[in-house]
Scaffold this motif. Structure first.
Motif, PDB file in Angstrom:
ATOM      1  N   LYS A 187       0.835  -1.221   0.050  1.00 39.33           N
ATOM      2  CA  LYS A 187      -0.027  -0.113  -0.184  1.00 39.33           C
ATOM      3  C   LYS A 187       0.747   1.194   0.107  1.00 39.33           C
ATOM      4  O   LYS A 187       0.514   2.206  -0.834  1.00 39.33           O
ATOM      5  CB  LYS A 187      -0.697   0.062   1.209  1.00 39.33           C
ATOM      6  CG  LYS A 187      -2.067  -1.172   1.032  1.00 39.33           C
ATOM      7  CD  LYS A 187      -3.144  -0.669   2.037  1.00 39.33           C
ATOM      8  CE  LYS A 187      -2.372  -0.904   3.546  1.00 39.33           C
ATOM      9  NZ  LYS A 187      -3.359  -0.892   4.615  1.00 39.33           N
ATOM     10  N   THR A 188       1.804   1.313   0.848  1.00 34.30           N
ATOM     11  CA  THR A 188       2.748   2.489   1.172  1.00 34.30           C
ATOM     12  C   THR A 188       3.404   2.616  -0.390  1.00 34.30           C
ATOM     13  O   THR A 188       3.423   3.914  -0.765  1.00 34.30           O
ATOM     14  CB  THR A 188       3.540   2.615   2.093  1.00 34.30           C
ATOM     15  OG1 THR A 188       2.774   2.127   3.377  1.00 34.30           O
ATOM     16  CG2 THR A 188       4.561   3.569   2.142  1.00 34.30           C
ATOM     17  N   SER A 193       1.129   4.046  -2.806  1.00 33.00           N
ATOM     18  CA  SER A 193       0.745   5.473  -2.645  1.00 33.00           C
ATOM     19  C   SER A 193       1.708   6.721  -2.994  1.00 33.00           C
ATOM     20  O   SER A 193       1.171   7.565  -2.987  1.00 33.00           O
ATOM     21  CB  SER A 193       0.344   5.713  -1.126  1.00 33.00           C
ATOM     22  OG  SER A 193       1.431   5.707  -0.355  1.00 33.00           O
ATOM     23  N   CYS A 194       2.954   6.159  -3.276  1.00 35.93           N
ATOM     24  CA  CYS A 194       3.812   7.100  -3.594  1.00 35.93           C
ATOM     25  C   CYS A 194       4.058   7.244  -5.191  1.00 35.93           C
ATOM     26  O   CYS A 194       5.151   8.135  -5.628  1.00 35.93           O
ATOM     27  CB  CYS A 194       5.394   6.863  -3.109  1.00 35.93           C
ATOM     28  SG  CYS A 194       5.106   6.668  -1.258  1.00 35.93           S
ATOM     29  N   LYS A 247      -1.854  14.056  -1.737  1.00 37.62           N
ATOM     30  CA  LYS A 247      -2.287  12.870  -2.582  1.00 37.62           C
ATOM     31  C   LYS A 247      -1.732  11.448  -1.998  1.00 37.62           C
ATOM     32  O   LYS A 247      -2.600  10.590  -2.249  1.00 37.62           O
ATOM     33  CB  LYS A 247      -1.769  13.070  -3.961  1.00 37.62           C
ATOM     34  CG  LYS A 247      -2.397  14.435  -4.626  1.00 37.62           C
ATOM     35  CD  LYS A 247      -1.681  14.636  -6.174  1.00 37.62           C
ATOM     36  CE  LYS A 247      -2.665  15.730  -6.687  1.00 37.62           C
ATOM     37  NZ  LYS A 247      -1.968  15.883  -8.097  1.00 37.62           N
ATOM     38  N   GLU A 248      -0.526  11.429  -1.724  1.00 34.88           N
ATOM     39  CA  GLU A 248      -0.184  10.225  -1.117  1.00 34.88           C
ATOM     40  C   GLU A 248      -0.887   9.474   0.142  1.00 34.88           C
ATOM     41  O   GLU A 248      -1.087   8.341   0.128  1.00 34.88           O
ATOM     42  CB  GLU A 248       1.507  10.514  -0.666  1.00 34.88           C
ATOM     43  CG  GLU A 248       2.553  10.638  -1.880  1.00 34.88           C
ATOM     44  CD  GLU A 248       3.707  10.806  -1.254  1.00 34.88           C
ATOM     45  OE1 GLU A 248       3.959  10.653  -0.006  1.00 34.88           O
ATOM     46  OE2 GLU A 248       4.786  10.939  -2.191  1.00 34.88           O
ATOM     47  N   LYS A 249      -1.283  10.609   0.878  1.00 38.06           N
ATOM     48  CA  LYS A 249      -2.072  10.067   2.088  1.00 38.06           C
ATOM     49  C   LYS A 249      -3.453   9.737   1.580  1.00 38.06           C
ATOM     50  O   LYS A 249      -4.086   8.804   2.054  1.00 38.06           O
ATOM     51  CB  LYS A 249      -2.402  11.346   3.048  1.00 38.06           C
ATOM     52  CG  LYS A 249      -3.068  11.035   4.202  1.00 38.06           C
ATOM     53  CD  LYS A 249      -3.095  12.078   5.252  1.00 38.06           C
ATOM     54  CE  LYS A 249      -4.044  11.835   6.630  1.00 38.06           C
ATOM     55  NZ  LYS A 249      -4.145  13.179   7.396  1.00 38.06           N
ATOM     56  N   ILE A 268      -4.372   8.480  -1.393  1.00 36.61           N
ATOM     57  CA  ILE A 268      -4.222   7.219  -2.206  1.00 36.61           C
ATOM     58  C   ILE A 268      -3.895   6.283  -1.119  1.00 36.61           C
ATOM     59  O   ILE A 268      -4.550   4.981  -1.250  1.00 36.61           O
ATOM     60  CB  ILE A 268      -2.843   7.044  -3.054  1.00 36.61           C
ATOM     61  CG1 ILE A 268      -3.085   8.129  -4.210  1.00 36.61           C
ATOM     62  CG2 ILE A 268      -2.832   5.844  -3.737  1.00 36.61           C
ATOM     63  CD1 ILE A 268      -4.109   8.031  -5.067  1.00 36.61           C
ATOM     64  N   TYR A 269      -3.175   6.232  -0.096  1.00 35.83           N
ATOM     65  CA  TYR A 269      -3.132   5.379   1.024  1.00 35.83           C
ATOM     66  C   TYR A 269      -4.395   4.913   1.382  1.00 35.83           C
ATOM     67  O   TYR A 269      -4.820   3.788   1.691  1.00 35.83           O
ATOM     68  CB  TYR A 269      -2.213   5.844   1.952  1.00 35.83           C
ATOM     69  CG  TYR A 269      -1.974   4.713   2.985  1.00 35.83           C
ATOM     70  CD1 TYR A 269      -0.693   3.492   2.753  1.00 35.83           C
ATOM     71  CD2 TYR A 269      -2.797   4.463   4.133  1.00 35.83           C
ATOM     72  CE1 TYR A 269      -0.524   2.710   3.619  1.00 35.83           C
ATOM     73  CE2 TYR A 269      -2.237   3.407   5.133  1.00 35.83           C
ATOM     74  CZ  TYR A 269      -1.194   2.636   4.866  1.00 35.83           C
ATOM     75  OH  TYR A 269      -1.158   1.600   5.773  1.00 35.83           O
ATOM     76  N   GLU A 270      -5.242   5.938   1.804  1.00 36.37           N
ATOM     77  CA  GLU A 270      -6.695   5.852   2.393  1.00 36.37           C
ATOM     78  C   GLU A 270      -7.425   5.082   1.679  1.00 36.37           C
ATOM     79  O   GLU A 270      -8.496   4.276   1.958  1.00 36.37           O
ATOM     80  CB  GLU A 270      -7.090   6.976   2.563  1.00 36.37           C
ATOM     81  CG  GLU A 270      -6.511   7.871   3.780  1.00 36.37           C
ATOM     82  CD  GLU A 270      -7.158   9.252   4.190  1.00 36.37           C
ATOM     83  OE1 GLU A 270      -8.017   9.736   3.254  1.00 36.37           O
ATOM     84  OE2 GLU A 270      -6.712  10.080   5.133  1.00 36.37           O
ATOM     85  N   LEU A 314      -6.528   2.821  -0.875  1.00 35.69           N
ATOM     86  CA  LEU A 314      -6.235   1.242  -0.754  1.00 35.69           C
ATOM     87  C   LEU A 314      -6.539   0.648   0.543  1.00 35.69           C
ATOM     88  O   LEU A 314      -6.706  -0.341   0.699  1.00 35.69           O
ATOM     89  CB  LEU A 314      -4.555   1.416  -1.151  1.00 35.69           C
ATOM     90  CG  LEU A 314      -4.101   1.920  -2.163  1.00 35.69           C
ATOM     91  CD1 LEU A 314      -2.661   1.896  -2.461  1.00 35.69           C
ATOM     92  CD2 LEU A 314      -4.644   0.994  -3.673  1.00 35.69           C
TER      93      LEU A 314
END
Length: 615
Positions: A22-23, A26-27, A61-63, A65-67, A69
């Motif tokens: 996931k991490t 998200s990047c 955006k990274e945060k 996308i992580y949410e 996923l």
């Protein structure tokens, strides 16, 4: 079904893969296309999609996308196969190198599904916790198991244990990509059809690809970091020359090649006896030793003939210089703490001696595949780009192409560039005719820098255009090859008789005779106006513009007048450009838009004098 097909994975395994990655996902840069893909397949709710879409900064955006996923993992676990099918579709993989790397790790087995999860207690840990509750003793139960206990656990048949053992015991089904490969195991990758001709091998910290057909002939059969090695050379390249036995030091998935040879999965190179004195003489030249060491070596028994053969080939191929050069480069790169921020842009400037170009990361695949370097004339793969430099007779793309003073090999090691696997089937690595043709031209319109809608590709240069962005407009039913205005103008200058004109003669010339020049000049201004400030009617976008400017002019208006034949002379055509520049200076004075207009005016005047050969 092909054993590497990720769809054969269970839902639990694919869910675990998402949990671990996931991490990393998200990047990714510019995640909008991936989000729309998931939204279109009903894997992400519209409200969550809209929340992420509104985010502007990279961190947000990274945060976000992580949410997304994390939401999929918790609320859609039963749709894991559908999720990964969406993520691994070709048009998504083409945009995101990170996802290509994840897919490859899932297919080639580098991701270990048998990795122990911290939040799951092992049977020993359960018994240990029970023991604590009952007696408060046996703190080191797991560490103090007897040899018999361990042997019983290791010898349990995986298939039987999965069917008959209680839930408290270790899961019986051995993960398919376990490194503990046993004879007869169905997961021995050297038996898989996809590895029929090549095998992944390692020696120390070096990785390579073994060509199974070349190995029996005693040829250079291992490809690593762009170089071919014999078996003995690869062992020395990996810094394992002290082993003096490539059969044990070179492994395929932690299994030494000796075992594969014994089980007749691989054929050993031919054995040729050579005189020890000849090899020793050469070795002394390359690696001088003291007299005491020399006498000690003479007393040793001769090594195997295979090693002697490889050693002599090693001398004949001039390995000493190559090894020194390779190690020198590696040490230099590892010791140099570079500022990696200069490599974060999606495109990077590259040079090769006298050549210059721009490398686009998303197009990069390998040295041979993926035309990722663009010059004014053409798109090249890295190997093709090196071959254009006339001073290099034996150049190599990883060391001879530089970016901000660093070799491409450095960018690959730092994972700034993602090198594709030999068996990659993405569009960049494809050998299909249509895919190779598509790589010859830009993926964005040369004029408006947008990739939306269909593009028309020039057959002489790398440019591509929207049909309405080009001048004259391109009709979809145009037969045969098509050449853009830039190439037509360049070709016309080659056969046109050179004749200098005065500025007044150029301005008095009829547009009907110099329509090509006008098209070329207008396209150059469109291209130079990167932010599209002067394209549309400013009265529609700039407040109070009409209060200060009584006679507005813009590029789309000039284009319309030129195509409808309103201009009779070049003077009238040029006057409208001068009107744009004077309006800009009057309204903006010396602010950022005023300076932008001044730069555009300077470019226009230089191009005007150049194309009309004005002294």
């Amino acid at each position: 079904m092909e054993p590497l097909n990720f769809l054969t994975r269970t839902t639990e395994e694919l869910l675990f893969f998402l949990h671990r990655k996931k991490t990393e996902i998200s990047c990714i840069e510019q995640p909008h296309r991936l989000l729309t893909q998931l939204r279109d397949h009903d894997l992400v709710p519209e409200k969550l999609f809209d929340n992420v879409k509104k985010m502007r900064s990279r961190e947000q955006k990274e945060k976000g996308i992580y949410e997304v996923l994390d939401w999929v993992e918790k609320n859609k676990p039963q749709y894991m196969h559908q999720f990964w099918r969406c993520v691994f579709e070709d048009h998504i993989l083409q945009l995101y190198p990170t996802l290509r790397t994840l897919r490859n790790s899932l297919l080639d087995g580098t991701f270990k599904f048998d990795e122990k999860r911290p939040d799951v207690e092992t049977p020993a840990e359960e018994e240990k916790s029970e023991g604590k509750a009952e007696k408060g003793k046996e703190k080191n139960y797991k560490r103090k198991r007897s040899k018999d206990d361990r042997s019983r656990e290791e010898n349990v048949d995986p298939d039987l244990s999965s069917a008959s053992t209680p839930s408290r015991k270790k899961p019986g089904k051995q993960p398919p990509f376990s490194s503990l490969v046993k004879k007869g195991d169905k997961q021995e990758i050297w038996k898989w059809p996809i590895y029929k001709t090549h095998l992944p091998v390692t020696c120390g910290d070096k990785e390579g690809t073994l060509c199974r057909d070349k190995m029996p002939r005693g040829e250079k059969c291992i490809l690593s970091q762009g170089h071919w090695f014999t078996l003995n050379d690869f062992e020395k390249f990996a810094g394992k020359e002290k082993c003096k036995n490539w059969k044990l030091s070179i492994c395929c998935r932690n299994t030494p090649l000796m075992k594969l040879i014994e089980e007749e999965h691989l054929q050993c190179p031919p054995m040729e006896r050579r005189k020890r004195t000849c090899v020793q003489k050469n070795m002394n030249k390359l690696f001088p030793v003291s007299s005491s060491e020399s006498s000690s070596e003479d007393s040793e028994t001769s090594s195997s003939s295979v090693e002697e053969s490889d050693a002599e080939n090693f001398q004949e191929q001039g390995w000493r210089g190559g090894r020194t050069e390779i190690r020198g480069r590696v040490e230099e790169e590892e010791e140099d703490v570079a500022d990696l921020s200069v490599f974060q842009a999606p495109s990077l400037p590259v040079t090769c001696v006298s050549l210059t170009g721009t490398l686009y990361k998303y197009r990069f695949a390998t040295g041979i595949f993926g035309k990722c370097i663009r010059t004014e004339e053409k798109w090249f793969s890295p190997e093709e780009f090196v071959k254009q430099e006339p001073t290099l007779t034996d150049g190599h793309w990883k060391k001879d192409i530089l970016c901000h003073g660093k070799m491409l090999n450095f960018l690959i090691k730092k994972k700034i560039l993602c090198e594709h696997l030999p068996l990659c089937d993405c569009q960049n690595c494809s050998i299909k005719k249509e895919d190779l043709m598509a790589q010859n031209n830009d993926d964005e319109c040369y004029i408006c820098d947008s990739e939306e809608a269909d593009l028309v590709c020039c057959d002489e240069c790398p440019r591509a255009f929207h049909s309405q962005c080009h001048l004259p407009a391109v009709h979809g039913d145009s037969p045969g090859e098509w050449i853009c205005t830039f190439c037509v103008f360049r070709n016309s200058q080659q056969w046109r008789v050179s004749s200098n004109m005065s500025e007044q003669e150029a301005l008095d010339a009829p547009v009907s005779q110099y329509r090509l020049h006008c098209h070329y000049l207008l396209l150059c201004v469109y291209r130079e106006d990167i932010q599209k400030v002067f394209v549309e009617d400013p009265r529609q976008t700039v407040p109070r513009y009409s209060e200060f400017i009584s006679q507005p002019m813009w590029l789309d208006r000039i284009k319309q007048k030129l195509e409808s034949g309103e201009y009779q002379t070049v003077q009238a055509f040029v006057s409208d450009f001068q009107l744009i520049f004077s309006n800009c200076r009057t309204f903006n004075r010396d602010n950022v838009f005023g300076r932008m207009g001044a730069r555009l005016k300077k470019m226009f005047e230089e191009e005007f004098k150049k194309i009309f050969s004005i002294q």
